[in-house]
Design an enzyme around this catalytic site. Structure first.
Site, mmCIF file in Angstrom:
data_model
loop_
_atom_site.group_PDB
_atom_site.id
_atom_site.type_symbol
_atom_site.label_atom_id
_atom_site.label_comp_id
_atom_site.label_asym_id
_atom_site.label_seq_id
_atom_site.Cartn_x
_atom_site.Cartn_y
_atom_site.Cartn_z
ATOM 1 N N GLU A 14 0.823 -1.206 0.000
ATOM 2 C CA GLU A 14 0.000 0.000 0.000
ATOM 3 C C GLU A 14 0.857 1.256 0.000
ATOM 4 O OE1 GLU A 14 -3.772 -1.720 2.635
ATOM 5 O OE2 GLU A 14 -2.034 -0.833 3.643
ATOM 6 N N ASP A 70 -12.470 -4.943 -1.674
ATOM 7 C CA ASP A 70 -13.447 -6.035 -1.669
ATOM 8 C C ASP A 70 -14.791 -5.536 -1.153
ATOM 9 O OD1 ASP A 70 -13.429 -6.994 1.519
ATOM 10 O OD2 ASP A 70 -11.508 -6.230 0.815
#
Length: 247
Positions: free
Chosen positions: A15, A205
């Site tokens: 990230e 998600d």
């Protein structure tokens, strides 16, 4: 006073790396003791002093798994905030999102608050239930949201990637838009250190979708990290020269 020094707290290397590279930030050894796994990078961007900290890897496992979860996040954030004087702390990372709150893969959410959904301390006649939920507010970022086209919502935190029916009940009760494994711990550390804060989260998600979160997360982590790298410089450019109240 205008914002000058910004701390980014990011859990996973995947990230953080695109953002660190994009800003040409250099490793910094003054934030954490050398014995700890946490990593830090620093530099300047558009007149701001920028520091990015990540949780590093757990040396116990040969695969080099990231130190995810509330414990590393809380410790890392507290130590980083104590290492210097920051005007603003931003928790940047990926998350699960709820379609009922308008989340899609790649959506960007700015947090307006955080809570825990797995700290169940239901002792009648005591405040422990509310303490367990731990609802906390983030900074108001109405102007920033409009500037970068982001959603706003509450981020709910757990030390588990999956979730059960009790977790779902807590998240719905807390009006959750996105869920992660760090945000509430980072909020808590910022509150005790009295540093203004909010989160920038990109959806990997759909929590209330049909597919398992783990499958979606692994499929979309790379693209979400890229979206994060595209978004964070926009956040910094907006923040530069402004006061907290202008966000």
């Amino acid at each position: 006073m205008s914002i000058k020094r910004v701390l980014f707290v990011v859990a996973m290397e995947a990230e953080a790396s695109p953002f660190v590279s994009a800003l040409s930030l250099a490793p910094c050894k003054s934030v954490f003791p050398a014995s700890l796994p946490f990593r830090s990078f620093s530099g300047s961007h558009n007149g701001l002093d920028v520091t990015v900290v990540t949780s590093g890897k757990d040396a116990t496992y040969s695969t080099g798994v990231d130190n995810v979860g509330t414990l590393p996040a809380g410790v890392m954030t507290t130590l980083a905030l104590q290492s210097s004087s920051f005007d603003l702390c931003i928790n940047a990372g990926t998350c699960g999102g709820f379609s009922r709150k308008g989340a899609e893969i790649g959506s960007v959410f700015l947090t307006k608050g955080a809570a825990f959904h797995d700290r169940r301390i239901d002792i009648p006649g005591t405040p422990f239930k509310d303490y367990g939920t731990g609802k906390m507010e983030s900074l108001s970022t109405t102007n920033l949201q409009a500037a970068i086209g982001a959603h706003e919502g509450i981020c709910s935190t757990s030390d588990s990637l999956d979730h059960d029916e009790r977790d779902d009940e807590r998240m719905e009760f807390n009006d959750t838009s996105v869920k992660d494994m760090e945000s509430a711990a980072i909020h808590w550390a910022c509150n005790i250190c009295n540093v203004p804060h909010f989160g920038v989260k990109v959806v990997t998600d759909i929590v209330d979708g049909e597919r398992p979160s783990a499958e979606q997360f692994m499929e979309n982590l790379g693209s979400a990290a890229k979206k994060l790298q595209e978004t964070l410089p926009k956040v910094l450019n907006f923040v530069a020269g402004k006061e907290i109240k202008d966000l």
